[in-house]
Each structure stands twice: as C-alpha cells, then as structure tokens.
Write an enzyme that holds these catalytic residues in place. Structure first.
Site, mmCIF file in Angstrom:
data_model
loop_
_atom_site.group_PDB
_atom_site.id
_atom_site.type_symbol
_atom_site.label_atom_id
_atom_site.label_comp_id
_atom_site.label_asym_id
_atom_site.label_seq_id
_atom_site.Cartn_x
_atom_site.Cartn_y
_atom_site.Cartn_z
ATOM 1 C CD1 TRP A 69 2.990 -0.754 3.757
ATOM 2 C CD2 TRP A 69 4.162 -2.655 3.944
ATOM 3 N NE1 TRP A 69 3.191 -0.985 5.092
ATOM 4 C CE2 TRP A 69 3.900 -2.144 5.237
ATOM 5 C CE3 TRP A 69 4.868 -3.844 3.818
ATOM 6 C CZ2 TRP A 69 4.338 -2.786 6.397
ATOM 7 C CZ3 TRP A 69 5.299 -4.491 4.970
ATOM 8 C CH2 TRP A 69 5.044 -3.966 6.242
ATOM 9 C CG ASP A 114 -4.394 -8.720 -0.337
ATOM 10 O OD1 ASP A 114 -3.731 -8.092 0.510
ATOM 11 O OD2 ASP A 114 -5.516 -9.204 -0.091
ATOM 12 C CG ASP A 139 -5.158 -18.209 0.077
ATOM 13 O OD1 ASP A 139 -3.948 -18.134 0.406
ATOM 14 O OD2 ASP A 139 -6.038 -18.649 0.837
ATOM 15 C CG ASP A 184 0.681 -4.376 6.371
ATOM 16 O OD1 ASP A 184 1.017 -4.504 7.566
ATOM 17 O OD2 ASP A 184 -0.121 -3.514 5.991
ATOM 18 C CE LYS A 212 -0.431 -6.204 9.821
ATOM 19 N NZ LYS A 212 -1.489 -5.271 9.362
#
Length: 209
Positions: free
Chosen positions: A65, A83, A99, A124, A164
């Site tokens: 993405w 991520d 995190d 996502d 998502k």
C-alpha cells in the site's frame, strides 16, 4: 491429527498462493505484495489519494500500500508507515517499526505526523490467525478499532479512511461507528481479494472531525 490438518491447510495456502494470478503479477512487476492490487482497485473507484497528500499507513509491511500511495502523492506528499514487522525502504515513505499500541511507539509515530494533518489513514492490519474464529475475530476487531482511533487523533476534516475488516461478530456495529464519523461509507470487496476470505474494505470519506 491437528498437525496433519495444519499441514494440509498450509499446503493448500501455498498452492493457492503460487497459482494466484495477482501474487504472480506482483512478483513480475516488483510490487511488494498482492495487496498492491487491492488498493489500486479501491483507488480506481473511490479516488482517495491525490498528489501532495499526507497519508498514514498502518500495518504497512511488506509495503504494497505504501508503495502504491507513494507513486500517487509524489514528492510533494508524504507517507508515514508503521508495522511490527520490518519493511525495506521505499522512496517517499517514512517507516517506523514497532507496535503503536505501545505509548512510546505511538508518541514517535505522532511526532512524525505533527504538525501535519493527515489526509488519508489506511489500515491493512490483521492479527496472527489462530484458526479459531472466537479468538481471531475479536483480535481483528480490536485492530480496526485502533485504526479508527488513529483517525480521531490525526485525520483532517473531510479526510478519508480505508480499513481492512473481517466480516463476523462486531462488523455491523463497527460500520455503524464509522458511519457516525464520516459522511460517506462504502464496503468494497476487490477482485484481487481471495473469494473465500471474509475480508472486505470499509472506505470512508468526508471525516466529520
């Protein structure tokens, strides 16, 4: 017994992956993942991304993405990606590994964003799948709630959100929550999303702030 079942499932996933035209096309064209095609389909329909925009990409690795968005926002725009997993560098993308549920990581992420207001929040994110829906679905819904909370913190008025979501318990309530925050909300199931997957994408525009 469970080991055999797991092996059969893993083998089926591998076969599906290598037979998958989108995965094959992604490898041929040098895209980070097949997810590149999902955001491309969403962008074609909903035109969320524009040159010069500031975009936050949650659950970014391996970078499909972010790779796609960076091409559209261009040098005058900015992508801030986060991520748990590492991600190879992408031109125009500021990546933070960690995190963002941890306060220190969240602070670092917000420091990279501010004082900018974000035009689009993309997520996502997906949990590690245990194979037990009573465990997996709550984990998935927790992540999409976190993404929505990020919108509350950084999204500019009239900004957009794409996330998502896995259909199941909590899905309808979540969509209602998104509708309360945005003027227009659509549910997309891209052709590049595997047919058997419960994943859909909630696309929301016109953040009410």
């Amino acid at each position: 017994m469970s080991k055999q079942k797991h092996s059969a499932s893993s083998g089926r996933w591998l076969k599906e992956h290598f037979d998958d035209k989108y995965a094959n096309e992604a490898r041929k064209k040098g895209y980070r993942s097949r997810a590149y095609f999902k955001i491309d389909e969403i962008q074609t329909k909903d035109k969320l991304l524009k040159p010069g925009m500031t975009v936050v990409d949650l659950g970014a690795a391996p970078g499909g993405w972010s790779q796609y968005a960076a091409k559209i926002v261009g040098d005058s725009g900015q992508i801030i990606a986060c991520d748990l997993l590492p991600m190879d560098p992408i031109a125009g993308v500021s990546f933070l590994q960690g995190d963002f549920r941890d306060d220190a990581v969240l602070e670092a992420l917000l420091d990279r964003i501010q004082p900018l207001m974000v035009d689009v929040v993309m997520s996502d994110m997906a949990p590690n799948i245990a194979g037990n829906n009573s465990v997996d679905q709550p984990r998935a819904m927790y992540l999409v709630e976190l993404a929505l909370d990020m919108c509350r913190q950084v999204l500019a008025p009239n900004g957009s959100f794409v996330v998502k979501v896995f259909q199941g318990e909590g899905f309808d309530q979540y969509v209602k929550e998104v509708r309360d925050m945005f003027k227009v909300v659509k549910i997309r199931k891209p052709d590049s999303s595997r047919a058997r997957s419960r994943e859909v994408f909630v696309v929301a525009t016109g953040y009410k702030g």
